[in-house]
Design a protein around this motif. Sequence first.
Motif, short mmCIF file in Angstrom:
data_model
loop_
_atom_site.label_atom_id
_atom_site.label_comp_id
_atom_site.label_asym_id
_atom_site.label_seq_id
_atom_site.Cartn_x
_atom_site.Cartn_y
_atom_site.Cartn_z
N THR A 284 0.81 -1.22 0.00
CA THR A 284 0.00 0.00 0.00
C THR A 284 0.84 1.26 0.00
OG1 THR A 284 -1.86 -1.08 1.11
CG2 THR A 284 -1.73 1.30 1.32
N MET B 56 1.49 2.31 -3.57
CA MET B 56 0.40 2.14 -4.54
C MET B 56 -0.12 3.47 -5.06
SD MET B 56 -1.87 -1.09 -3.22
CE MET B 56 -1.11 -2.70 -2.93
N THR B 57 -0.52 3.46 -6.34
CA THR B 57 -1.19 4.58 -6.97
C THR B 57 -2.35 4.04 -7.81
OG1 THR B 57 0.31 4.53 -8.88
CG2 THR B 57 0.88 6.00 -7.07
N VAL C 242 -6.14 0.75 -6.61
CA VAL C 242 -4.72 1.09 -6.61
C VAL C 242 -3.90 -0.18 -6.66
CG1 VAL C 242 -4.98 3.28 -5.40
CG2 VAL C 242 -4.69 1.18 -4.07
N PRO D 50 0.65 -1.51 -6.63
CA PRO D 50 2.02 -1.04 -6.45
C PRO D 50 2.60 -0.46 -7.73
CG PRO D 50 1.73 -3.23 -5.49
CD PRO D 50 0.50 -2.94 -6.30
N HIS E 102 -2.92 4.49 1.29
CA HIS E 102 -2.04 4.68 0.14
C HIS E 102 -1.80 6.18 -0.09
CE1 HIS E 102 -5.31 5.91 -2.58
NE2 HIS E 102 -6.04 4.91 -2.09
N ALA F 66 -2.32 10.10 4.42
CA ALA F 66 -1.49 8.92 4.14
C ALA F 66 -0.39 8.80 5.18
CB ALA F 66 -0.90 9.03 2.74
#
Length: 339
Positions: A17, A20-21, A28, A30, A122, A128
């Motif tokens: 996570t 991740m986007t 999401v 990686p 994420h 975040a």
Amino acid sequence: MNTSSPPTVLVVTLGGTIAMTSAPEGGVRPALGAHDLLAAVPQLGDVVAQVKTLEFRSVPGASLSIDDMNELADTLGAMDAEGTLDGVVVTQGTDTLEETAYLLSLLYGGTAPVVVTGAMRHPEMAGADGPANLLAAVALAASPQARGLGVLVVFSDQIFDAARVRKTHSTSTTAFTAPGTGPLGTVIEGRVRLLAVPAHRPPPLTAPMRIPARVGLYVASLGDDGVMLRAMAEHADGLVIAAFGAGHVPAAWVPLLEDTARRIPVVLASRAGSGTTLTRTYGFPGSEKDLLGRGLIGAGHLDPLKARLLLTTLLRTGTHRAGIRRAFAPLGTTAEGRG
């Protein structure tokens, strides 16, 4: 370790996570590399350390394997032996973090500390937590206080023993705790404040993990007649029972477990979440005293997930039955471990 220059900290990325986007198909996944993660933490400039990077994997935590962590432990062990690093930070997915950290503690024997961390939110979410966790992890890995402590976990500025840490919430940023013991310390204002050290650091396994071994984990539950347990036991090289309470199972399971324990190692753990299995308090059929007397091996304070990893590594390195008992004994599970 070079005492004349800032400590060298290697940041190893495995995905998860924290990296991740958004994906074109939604959700999401990686995608961020090590330099992306470091760029999101400008405060790293305040940590007295030379930071290097290694992009080792880029997968969700659920897709990491025992072989992945074995390869990582070998890589870090070689670098530690060469004296090229003073500390390591591993970033990964939280789904398996409590297991991978403990597995690394079994496989890595270097003096440079290894600090495992990740994120529950994420980078595209409000609040975040990845940057703060990474900052605290680098500070800990660079600290002389952590040297020789093996593998540690940092989350929400709290420091945990890899053998005790548990993920106890599916989404909270404070998901990681250590039931029964609590954290070893904290990272406050960039400073490490250790209040305790791990009570028992297992000696690293020196033999290579070349032998295939399938270890099952079976959870006791109300009304289970043991039919599915029998099916698992028939296909396993080792077995961990996540038993009720202090190490209890239905009486109907006893003959099956006794027969299975003659053939393969069977470890008795507790599904309770904290505490220990007992050795001689209860004496009814299916109690801890009864099962240990029939050849099962107590896990003591080791939870079922970690007991499975310890048994797996022992089997994969060819450890014989007596050696397996000795490995579990310091956990307070057998006559050798009491005292």
